[in-house]
Write a protein that holds these residues in place. Structure first.
Motif, PDB file in Angstrom:
ATOM      1  N   VAL A 188      -8.496  12.888 -18.515  1.00 31.53           N
ATOM      2  CA  VAL A 188      -7.635  12.043 -17.559  1.00 31.53           C
ATOM      3  C   VAL A 188      -6.447  12.358 -17.652  1.00 31.53           C
ATOM      4  O   VAL A 188      -5.741  12.642 -18.774  1.00 31.53           O
ATOM      5  CB  VAL A 188      -8.012  10.430 -18.146  1.00 31.53           C
ATOM      6  N   GLU A 189      -5.689  12.431 -16.642  1.00 34.15           N
ATOM      7  CA  GLU A 189      -4.213  12.793 -16.406  1.00 34.15           C
ATOM      8  C   GLU A 189      -3.633  11.721 -15.460  1.00 34.15           C
ATOM      9  O   GLU A 189      -4.071  11.475 -14.180  1.00 34.15           O
ATOM     10  CB  GLU A 189      -4.040  14.094 -15.859  1.00 34.15           C
ATOM     11  N   VAL A 190      -2.420  11.215 -15.928  1.00 32.80           N
ATOM     12  CA  VAL A 190      -1.826  10.399 -14.939  1.00 32.80           C
ATOM     13  C   VAL A 190      -0.254  11.007 -14.511  1.00 32.80           C
ATOM     14  O   VAL A 190       0.308  11.105 -15.458  1.00 32.80           O
ATOM     15  CB  VAL A 190      -1.609   8.926 -15.831  1.00 32.80           C
ATOM     16  N   LYS A 191      -0.098  10.787 -13.240  1.00 35.77           N
ATOM     17  CA  LYS A 191       1.103  11.170 -12.644  1.00 35.77           C
ATOM     18  C   LYS A 191       1.992  10.282 -11.953  1.00 35.77           C
ATOM     19  O   LYS A 191       1.218   9.390 -11.252  1.00 35.77           O
ATOM     20  CB  LYS A 191       0.814  12.468 -11.624  1.00 35.77           C
ATOM     21  N   LYS A 192       3.213  10.188 -12.329  1.00 37.44           N
ATOM     22  CA  LYS A 192       3.745   9.084 -11.525  1.00 37.44           C
ATOM     23  C   LYS A 192       4.253   9.753 -10.157  1.00 37.44           C
ATOM     24  O   LYS A 192       4.675  11.064  -9.808  1.00 37.44           O
ATOM     25  CB  LYS A 192       5.297   9.006 -12.291  1.00 37.44           C
ATOM     26  N   GLU A 193       4.330   9.046  -9.290  1.00 35.94           N
ATOM     27  CA  GLU A 193       4.796   9.310  -7.659  1.00 35.94           C
ATOM     28  C   GLU A 193       6.370   9.015  -7.529  1.00 35.94           C
ATOM     29  O   GLU A 193       6.637   7.907  -7.884  1.00 35.94           O
ATOM     30  CB  GLU A 193       4.027   8.716  -6.729  1.00 35.94           C
ATOM     31  N   GLU A 194       7.098  10.059  -7.419  1.00 38.23           N
ATOM     32  CA  GLU A 194       8.508  10.043  -7.173  1.00 38.23           C
ATOM     33  C   GLU A 194       8.686   9.481  -5.824  1.00 38.23           C
ATOM     34  O   GLU A 194       8.253   9.939  -4.993  1.00 38.23           O
ATOM     35  CB  GLU A 194       9.098  11.433  -7.677  1.00 38.23           C
ATOM     36  N   VAL A 195       9.782   8.395  -5.645  1.00 38.55           N
ATOM     37  CA  VAL A 195      10.418   8.153  -4.443  1.00 38.55           C
ATOM     38  C   VAL A 195      11.357   8.982  -3.984  1.00 38.55           C
ATOM     39  O   VAL A 195      12.199   9.716  -4.709  1.00 38.55           O
ATOM     40  CB  VAL A 195      10.549   6.613  -4.501  1.00 38.55           C
TER      41      VAL A 195
ATOM     42  N   ASN B   8       0.687  -1.292  -0.016  1.00 33.36           N
ATOM     43  CA  ASN B   8       0.110   0.042  -0.050  1.00 33.36           C
ATOM     44  C   ASN B   8       0.946   1.253   0.062  1.00 33.36           C
ATOM     45  O   ASN B   8       0.488   2.441  -0.579  1.00 33.36           O
ATOM     46  CB  ASN B   8      -0.883  -0.095   1.340  1.00 33.36           C
ATOM     47  N   ALA B   9       1.849   1.194   0.635  1.00 37.03           N
ATOM     48  CA  ALA B   9       2.974   2.443   0.729  1.00 37.03           C
ATOM     49  C   ALA B   9       3.584   2.386  -0.513  1.00 37.03           C
ATOM     50  O   ALA B   9       4.367   3.429  -0.784  1.00 37.03           O
ATOM     51  CB  ALA B   9       3.827   2.250   2.015  1.00 37.03           C
ATOM     52  N   ASP B  10       3.611   1.575  -1.415  1.00 31.52           N
ATOM     53  CA  ASP B  10       4.415   1.857  -2.795  1.00 31.52           C
ATOM     54  C   ASP B  10       3.608   2.451  -3.885  1.00 31.52           C
ATOM     55  O   ASP B  10       3.398   1.690  -4.934  1.00 31.52           O
ATOM     56  CB  ASP B  10       4.627   0.190  -3.190  1.00 31.52           C
ATOM     57  N   THR B  11       3.238   3.680  -3.513  1.00 27.54           N
ATOM     58  CA  THR B  11       2.626   4.360  -4.621  1.00 27.54           C
ATOM     59  C   THR B  11       3.370   4.492  -6.018  1.00 27.54           C
ATOM     60  O   THR B  11       4.386   5.075  -5.840  1.00 27.54           O
ATOM     61  CB  THR B  11       2.110   5.576  -3.930  1.00 27.54           C
ATOM     62  N   ILE B  12       2.736   4.323  -6.944  1.00 23.26           N
ATOM     63  CA  ILE B  12       3.409   4.317  -8.161  1.00 23.26           C
ATOM     64  C   ILE B  12       2.873   5.390  -9.002  1.00 23.26           C
ATOM     65  O   ILE B  12       3.665   6.348  -9.788  1.00 23.26           O
ATOM     66  CB  ILE B  12       3.136   3.025  -9.341  1.00 23.26           C
ATOM     67  N   ALA B  13       1.340   5.643  -9.034  1.00 25.86           N
ATOM     68  CA  ALA B  13       1.103   6.794  -9.835  1.00 25.86           C
ATOM     69  C   ALA B  13      -0.408   7.198  -9.127  1.00 25.86           C
ATOM     70  O   ALA B  13      -0.988   6.582  -8.280  1.00 25.86           O
ATOM     71  CB  ALA B  13       0.786   6.325 -11.332  1.00 25.86           C
ATOM     72  N   PHE B  14      -0.799   8.504  -9.518  1.00 30.40           N
ATOM     73  CA  PHE B  14      -2.089   9.018  -9.097  1.00 30.40           C
ATOM     74  C   PHE B  14      -2.790   9.228 -10.449  1.00 30.40           C
ATOM     75  O   PHE B  14      -2.152   9.934 -11.600  1.00 30.40           O
ATOM     76  CB  PHE B  14      -1.981  10.230  -8.298  1.00 30.40           C
ATOM     77  N   VAL B  15      -4.202   8.819 -10.675  1.00 32.67           N
ATOM     78  CA  VAL B  15      -4.662   9.131 -11.883  1.00 32.67           C
ATOM     79  C   VAL B  15      -5.948   9.882 -11.629  1.00 32.67           C
ATOM     80  O   VAL B  15      -6.813   9.518 -10.863  1.00 32.67           O
ATOM     81  CB  VAL B  15      -5.381   7.702 -12.447  1.00 32.67           C
ATOM     82  N   GLU B  16      -5.686  11.163 -12.354  1.00 30.56           N
ATOM     83  CA  GLU B  16      -6.974  12.207 -11.981  1.00 30.56           C
ATOM     84  C   GLU B  16      -8.009  12.173 -13.094  1.00 30.56           C
ATOM     85  O   GLU B  16      -7.461  11.885 -14.563  1.00 30.56           O
ATOM     86  CB  GLU B  16      -6.211  13.513 -12.031  1.00 30.56           C
ATOM     87  N   SER B  17      -8.970  11.981 -12.916  1.00 28.93           N
ATOM     88  CA  SER B  17     -10.145  12.012 -14.071  1.00 28.93           C
ATOM     89  C   SER B  17     -11.489  13.135 -13.632  1.00 28.93           C
ATOM     90  O   SER B  17     -11.639  13.463 -12.615  1.00 28.93           O
ATOM     91  CB  SER B  17     -10.875  10.870 -14.029  1.00 28.93           C
TER      92      SER B  17
END
Length: 252
Positions: free
Chosen positions: A245-252, A222-231
């Protein structure tokens, strides 16, 4: 013991029990808290209604998890309407004309709590004193999977568009968790797609209101966030239309 005495004892017991029941009922009723209160015209008759968002905590504490949440509406025609919602950690209420009929609608969000941060949403209109469930837009369906070379792919079903993610910045973690071996997947693995983590009214081009939702896509934890998808969604002809739709990568 004489019959008269038995009757007296029984009568006293029943009176005491009734008193305890009344006190208990009062105490239970006192647990209901008012989260927010608004006064707006939501029927279209030019007069304000009183709209209250209420909840019942598990404990006598306003910060406690709410086992019951509901909206109580006192309409200008003297009638009362109650709309039950889901239980949750907290709730919020907004009044906005989301279906574009010139009358404000009732939009409520209930946050389920926990690390996932999921939100349940409820949308109703009471135009002309008729309650109608508009049902907020549904989360996007996606096809997701990890790829060899520490990569992942997300495909939005509604648009058919795919998004590729380079995850080499977390390869040590994936190797440690057994997901990859020498850059190769040990077995086919999908990503985890959350329902809406947030959904709220937003102004669209042209001035009308729509809804903006955010979904979180995670990897092997659950803590391994890869992306946020906005609609972004617009309500038209009794149904929801996907605007963007916009897809944004979560940087670590």
């Amino acid at each position: 013991m004489k019959k008269e005495t038995l009757l007296a004892v029984f009568a006293f017991f029943m009176v005491s029990l009734s008193a305890i029941t009344v006190v208990y009922a009062i105490e239970e009723k006192a647990k209901v808290i008012t989260i927010s209160k608004e006064e707006e015209d939501i029927t279209g008759d030019g007069k304000n209604e009183v709209i209250q968002l209420k909840g019942e905590p598990y404990q006598d504490d306003e910060n406690s998890y709410l086992k019951e949440i509901f909206i109580e509406i006192n309409t200008s025609n003297g009638k009362n309407t109650t709309i039950p919602l889901e239980s949750g950690a907290k709730a919020a209420l907004q009044l906005a004309d989301i279906n574009h009929d010139g009358v404000k609608d009732v939009f409520a969000t209930v946050y389920t709590g926990g690390s996932g941060g999921i939100v349940d949403t409820f949308l109703f209109t009471l135009k002309d004193f008729q309650k109608k469930d508009l049902t907020a837009s549904e989360p996007l369906d996606m096809e997701t999977h990890f790829l060899d070379g520490y990569k992942a792919e997300i495909k939005i079903i509604a648009t058919g568009k795919s998004y590729l993610f380079d995850l080499r910045d977390r390869k040590d973690y994936y190797k440690k968790m057994g997901l990859y071996r020498k850059g190769k997947l040990n077995e086919p693995t999908e990503l985890m797609v959350n329902p809406f983590n947030s959904l709220e009214p937003i102004q669209l081009d042209g001035g009308k209101l729509g809804l903006k939702g955010i979904q979180r896509v995670t990897g092997i934890a659950n803590a391994d966030t890869i992306a946020f998808v906005e609609s972004i969604w617009s309500y038209s002809d009794g149904k929801w239309k996907l605007v963007k739709v916009e897809v944004k990568k979560e940087e670590v």
